[in-house]
Design a protein around this motif. Structure first.
Motif, PDB file in Angstrom:
ATOM      1  N   TRP A 154       0.807  -1.216   0.000  1.00 37.81           N
ATOM      2  CA  TRP A 154       0.000   0.000   0.000  1.00 37.81           C
ATOM      3  C   TRP A 154       0.839   1.265   0.000  1.00 37.81           C
ATOM      4  O   TRP A 154       0.336   2.330  -0.327  1.00 37.81           O
ATOM      5  CB  TRP A 154      -0.942   0.027   1.188  1.00 37.81           C
ATOM      6  CG  TRP A 154      -1.894  -1.115   1.261  1.00 37.81           C
ATOM      7  CD1 TRP A 154      -2.093  -2.099   0.322  1.00 37.81           C
ATOM      8  CD2 TRP A 154      -2.774  -1.425   2.328  1.00 37.81           C
ATOM      9  NE1 TRP A 154      -3.026  -2.984   0.739  1.00 37.81           N
ATOM     10  CE2 TRP A 154      -3.489  -2.597   1.977  1.00 37.81           C
ATOM     11  CE3 TRP A 154      -3.042  -0.833   3.540  1.00 37.81           C
ATOM     12  CZ2 TRP A 154      -4.430  -3.180   2.793  1.00 37.81           C
ATOM     13  CZ3 TRP A 154      -3.987  -1.406   4.360  1.00 37.81           C
ATOM     14  CH2 TRP A 154      -4.676  -2.568   3.982  1.00 37.81           C
ATOM     15  N   GLY A 155       2.101   1.160   0.433  1.00 38.36           N
ATOM     16  CA  GLY A 155       2.947   2.341   0.508  1.00 38.36           C
ATOM     17  C   GLY A 155       2.492   3.269   1.619  1.00 38.36           C
ATOM     18  O   GLY A 155       1.565   2.969   2.359  1.00 38.36           O
ATOM     19  N   PRO A 156       3.125   4.423   1.729  1.00 31.51           N
ATOM     20  CA  PRO A 156       2.728   5.370   2.781  1.00 31.51           C
ATOM     21  C   PRO A 156       1.323   5.902   2.513  1.00 31.51           C
ATOM     22  O   PRO A 156       0.962   6.173   1.381  1.00 31.51           O
ATOM     23  CB  PRO A 156       3.776   6.479   2.680  1.00 31.51           C
ATOM     24  CG  PRO A 156       4.534   6.248   1.438  1.00 31.51           C
ATOM     25  CD  PRO A 156       4.225   4.880   0.928  1.00 31.51           C
ATOM     26  N   GLN A 157       0.545   6.014   3.566  1.00 37.83           N
ATOM     27  CA  GLN A 157      -0.819   6.518   3.456  1.00 37.83           C
ATOM     28  C   GLN A 157      -0.805   8.030   3.654  1.00 37.83           C
ATOM     29  O   GLN A 157      -0.323   8.514   4.678  1.00 37.83           O
ATOM     30  CB  GLN A 157      -1.722   5.838   4.500  1.00 37.83           C
ATOM     31  CG  GLN A 157      -1.757   4.328   4.380  1.00 37.83           C
ATOM     32  CD  GLN A 157      -2.361   3.875   3.072  1.00 37.83           C
ATOM     33  OE1 GLN A 157      -3.470   4.245   2.738  1.00 37.83           O
ATOM     34  NE2 GLN A 157      -1.626   3.096   2.314  1.00 37.83           N
ATOM     35  N   GLU A 158      -1.334   8.741   2.680  1.00 33.66           N
ATOM     36  CA  GLU A 158      -1.319  10.194   2.723  1.00 33.66           C
ATOM     37  C   GLU A 158      -2.076  10.708   3.953  1.00 33.66           C
ATOM     38  O   GLU A 158      -3.175  10.247   4.257  1.00 33.66           O
ATOM     39  CB  GLU A 158      -1.966  10.739   1.458  1.00 33.66           C
ATOM     40  CG  GLU A 158      -1.759  12.234   1.293  1.00 33.66           C
ATOM     41  CD  GLU A 158      -2.273  12.725  -0.041  1.00 33.66           C
ATOM     42  OE1 GLU A 158      -2.888  13.804  -0.038  1.00 33.66           O
ATOM     43  OE2 GLU A 158      -2.065  12.043  -1.049  1.00 33.66           O
ATOM     44  N   GLY A 159      -1.457  11.646   4.657  1.00 39.01           N
ATOM     45  CA  GLY A 159      -2.106  12.266   5.805  1.00 39.01           C
ATOM     46  C   GLY A 159      -2.018  11.430   7.073  1.00 39.01           C
ATOM     47  O   GLY A 159      -2.586  11.799   8.090  1.00 39.01           O
ATOM     48  N   GLN A 160      -1.342  10.297   7.020  1.00 41.26           N
ATOM     49  CA  GLN A 160      -1.228   9.448   8.206  1.00 41.26           C
ATOM     50  C   GLN A 160       0.236   9.251   8.545  1.00 41.26           C
ATOM     51  O   GLN A 160       1.107   9.346   7.693  1.00 41.26           O
ATOM     52  CB  GLN A 160      -1.858   8.076   7.958  1.00 41.26           C
ATOM     53  CG  GLN A 160      -3.347   8.132   7.741  1.00 41.26           C
ATOM     54  CD  GLN A 160      -3.924   6.727   7.553  1.00 41.26           C
ATOM     55  OE1 GLN A 160      -3.196   5.754   7.528  1.00 41.26           O
ATOM     56  NE2 GLN A 160      -5.226   6.652   7.431  1.00 41.26           N
ATOM     57  N   GLY A 161       0.467   8.961   9.786  1.00 44.55           N
ATOM     58  CA  GLY A 161       1.817   8.624  10.216  1.00 44.55           C
ATOM     59  C   GLY A 161       2.122   7.200   9.791  1.00 44.55           C
ATOM     60  O   GLY A 161       1.734   6.762   8.721  1.00 44.55           O
ATOM     61  N   SER A 162       2.758   6.486  10.657  1.00 44.89           N
ATOM     62  CA  SER A 162       3.088   5.103  10.325  1.00 44.89           C
ATOM     63  C   SER A 162       1.823   4.248  10.341  1.00 44.89           C
ATOM     64  O   SER A 162       0.864   4.534  11.045  1.00 44.89           O
ATOM     65  CB  SER A 162       4.115   4.547  11.315  1.00 44.89           C
ATOM     66  OG  SER A 162       3.560   4.525  12.602  1.00 44.89           O
ATOM     67  N   LEU A 163       1.836   3.220   9.538  1.00 43.91           N
ATOM     68  CA  LEU A 163       0.722   2.281   9.460  1.00 43.91           C
ATOM     69  C   LEU A 163       0.782   1.395  10.699  1.00 43.91           C
ATOM     70  O   LEU A 163       1.761   0.690  10.918  1.00 43.91           O
ATOM     71  CB  LEU A 163       0.882   1.443   8.186  1.00 43.91           C
ATOM     72  CG  LEU A 163      -0.254   0.551   7.759  1.00 43.91           C
ATOM     73  CD1 LEU A 163      -1.495   1.380   7.437  1.00 43.91           C
ATOM     74  CD2 LEU A 163       0.159  -0.242   6.529  1.00 43.91           C
ATOM     75  N   PRO A 164      -0.241   1.430  11.571  1.00 45.31           N
ATOM     76  CA  PRO A 164      -0.159   0.652  12.816  1.00 45.31           C
ATOM     77  C   PRO A 164      -0.332  -0.841  12.573  1.00 45.31           C
ATOM     78  O   PRO A 164      -0.971  -1.251  11.609  1.00 45.31           O
ATOM     79  CB  PRO A 164      -1.327   1.193  13.645  1.00 45.31           C
ATOM     80  CG  PRO A 164      -2.300   1.681  12.635  1.00 45.31           C
ATOM     81  CD  PRO A 164      -1.485   2.173  11.462  1.00 45.31           C
ATOM     82  N   ILE A 165       0.253  -1.636  13.436  1.00 46.80           N
ATOM     83  CA  ILE A 165       0.083  -3.083  13.370  1.00 46.80           C
ATOM     84  C   ILE A 165      -1.286  -3.412  13.942  1.00 46.80           C
ATOM     85  O   ILE A 165      -1.639  -2.957  15.021  1.00 46.80           O
ATOM     86  CB  ILE A 165       1.189  -3.806  14.166  1.00 46.80           C
ATOM     87  CG1 ILE A 165       2.547  -3.538  13.520  1.00 46.80           C
ATOM     88  CG2 ILE A 165       0.908  -5.302  14.248  1.00 46.80           C
ATOM     89  CD1 ILE A 165       3.715  -4.109  14.280  1.00 46.80           C
ATOM     90  N   GLN A 166      -2.063  -4.170  13.196  1.00 46.09           N
ATOM     91  CA  GLN A 166      -3.372  -4.614  13.669  1.00 46.09           C
ATOM     92  C   GLN A 166      -3.176  -5.930  14.406  1.00 46.09           C
ATOM     93  O   GLN A 166      -2.738  -6.898  13.813  1.00 46.09           O
ATOM     94  CB  GLN A 166      -4.333  -4.811  12.489  1.00 46.09           C
ATOM     95  CG  GLN A 166      -4.574  -3.558  11.685  1.00 46.09           C
ATOM     96  CD  GLN A 166      -5.291  -2.486  12.479  1.00 46.09           C
ATOM     97  OE1 GLN A 166      -6.229  -2.767  13.198  1.00 46.09           O
ATOM     98  NE2 GLN A 166      -4.832  -1.251  12.358  1.00 46.09           N
ATOM     99  N   GLY A 167      -3.484  -5.971  15.666  1.00 47.26           N
ATOM    100  CA  GLY A 167      -3.312  -7.189  16.461  1.00 47.26           C
ATOM    101  C   GLY A 167      -4.449  -8.158  16.232  1.00 47.26           C
ATOM    102  O   GLY A 167      -5.113  -8.137  15.203  1.00 47.26           O
ATOM    103  N   GLY A 168      -4.683  -9.007  17.191  1.00 48.12           N
ATOM    104  CA  GLY A 168      -5.825  -9.894  17.110  1.00 48.12           C
ATOM    105  C   GLY A 168      -5.490 -11.348  16.908  1.00 48.12           C
ATOM    106  O   GLY A 168      -6.378 -12.170  16.763  1.00 48.12           O
TER     107      GLY A 168
END
Length: 171
Positions: A98-112
């Motif tokens: 997905w590459g860097p998401q515009e307007g967001q910081g780092s992409l968080p790890i989704q747990g679960g």
């Protein structure tokens, strides 16, 4: 999905059962994976020409994450950490795809997913074969084989072939 792209699904082991049993070293804790209910992360599609590149980048990201040891293994302060869990692998794949998401910081790890590690008192697990079983079962189910009969035949064929090889080596 066209014939020029492939769906990317990460299959991860999630359900674990802890067993305590006797061994030569005394009591031993073992975590056994449930291969019948893997976690699936559907991550999108990639062009057929891009599969090799995706796998190379993923391998490089995994190697890079191995530099994070001790307290740096946790995701914090902009560091990705180094957790060998399905959620962490999915995070790295998303970041690559997905590459860097515009307007967001780092992409968080989704747990679960259930993280059963050495910290739970178990011995180091060999998850390779249970993971292969889960991937084969997932692929067959996606192809419409919902009752697991073909899966059972595949596993039976594998184990019989393995037994024949062992008997042949002994003779």
């Amino acid at each position: 999905i066209s014939v020029t792209s492939s769906s990317v699904t990460l299959v991860g082991l999630d359900r674990w059962e802890r067993k305590v049993h006797a061994s030569l070293d005394g009591w031993e804790n073992t975590a056994i994976a449930d291969t019948t209910h893997p976690t699936e992360f559907n991550l999108g599609t990639v062009s057929r020409d891009g599969i090799e590149d995706l796998l190379q980048k993923f391998d490089a990201k995994l190697r890079e994450s191995e530099q994070n040891t001790g307290s740096a293994r946790r995701q914090s302060n902009g560091h990705e950490g180094n957790q060998k869990t399905p959620a962490f692998a999915g995070h790295l794949l998303k970041k690559i795809m997905w590459g860097p998401q515009e307007g967001q910081g780092s992409l968080p790890i989704q747990g679960g997913t259930t993280d059963v590690g050495l910290h739970t008192g178990c011995n180091r697990r060999d998850t390779t074969f249970p993971l292969v079983l889960s991937v084969v079962r997932t692929m067959l189910r996606r192809d419409g084989e919902l009752d697991d009969e073909l899966f059972k035949k595949c596993i039976l064929t594998y184990f019989l072939g393995h037994l024949i090889a062992i008997v042949s080596a002994i003779e």
